[in-house]
Design an enzyme around this catalytic site. Structure first.
Site, PDB file in Angstrom:
ATOM      1  N   SER A  83      41.878  45.123  48.099  1.00 18.23           N
ATOM      2  CA  SER A  83      41.523  45.426  46.711  1.00 18.23           C
ATOM      3  C   SER A  83      40.444  44.517  46.142  1.00 18.23           C
ATOM      4  O   SER A  83      39.835  44.848  45.134  1.00 18.23           O
ATOM      5  CB  SER A  83      42.761  45.369  45.814  1.00 18.23           C
ATOM      6  N   LYS A 129      43.313  39.571  41.478  1.00 23.63           N
ATOM      7  CA  LYS A 129      42.373  40.468  40.781  1.00 23.63           C
ATOM      8  C   LYS A 129      41.382  39.644  39.972  1.00 23.63           C
ATOM      9  O   LYS A 129      41.546  38.444  39.784  1.00 23.63           O
ATOM     10  CB  LYS A 129      43.122  41.415  39.827  1.00 23.63           C
TER      11      LYS A 129
END
Length: 192
Positions: free
Chosen positions: A48, A89
């Site tokens: 990700s 993230k």
């Protein structure tokens, strides 16, 4: 060697052994404290954050000062997503920010922002948007990122479970900020 000398030698050896045990004990306690409260090694699990971070890279996580005042836009953070799982993230929105993506461009409070960490993927997309258009209020129902919350996204926008699906993240869930990739050795770099 007389008896007095042998006793003295034994006492010296005991002192040396005790000194070593004390030094090792202090080192273990310091290592525990540093790992628990300041720095920790983390393994990237998943794709990700590609191309910035690769699956299975090892990074140093800075756990010191992870309050709302020490987190900046575009920092890469690790947070508790579930009881058993941490995610990594990028911070896109801070408290009070209005977030919008339009035509593959990030707008924060109406101002367009460059995202150079996405350039590699954007070039590969041949004009196809990397990030689908959205407004914060369409995702969260709120016009701005709430107090003590962050809006987080992965750099691999088409393959990231992030605030677009799970909503904003409480600052209390932040474990730390990614600082350095240290493994594999050929990929050592400061995380940006």
């Amino acid at each position: 060697m007389n008896k007095k000398q042998r006793v003295g030698l034994r006492l010296e050896k005991r002192k040396e052994v005790f000194s070593w045990i004390k030094a090792i004990g202090i080192a273990v306690i310091l290592a525990f404290l540093i790992r628990t409260y300041i720095f920790a090694p983390i393994v990237v699990d998943g794709e990700s954050m590609m191309p910035t971070l690769q699956d299975h890279e090892r990074i140093v996580l800075n756990k010191f000062g992870t309050n709302i005042d020490s987190i900046d836009r575009f920092d890469i953070v690790v947070f508790h997503a579930t009881v058993d799982k941490d995610y990594i993230k990028r911070v896109i929105g801070l408290p009070g920010d209005h977030i919008e993506y339009k035509d593959d461009t990030l707008y924060i409070n109406g101002k367009a922002y460059e995202e150079p960490y996405l350039d590699k993927y954007k070039n590969q997309m041949a004009g196809v948007p990397l990030t689908d258009s959205f407004k914060l209020e369409d995702i969260t129902g709120s016009m701005t990122v709430p107090d003590d919350q962050l809006f987080l996204m992965g750099d691999n926008r088409q393959n990231s479970l992030d605030s677009r699906e799970i909503g904003t993240i409480s600052v209390d869930e932040i474990v730390g900020k990614a600082n350095l990739v240290y493994w594999p050795i050929k990929e050592i770099k400061i995380v940006k």
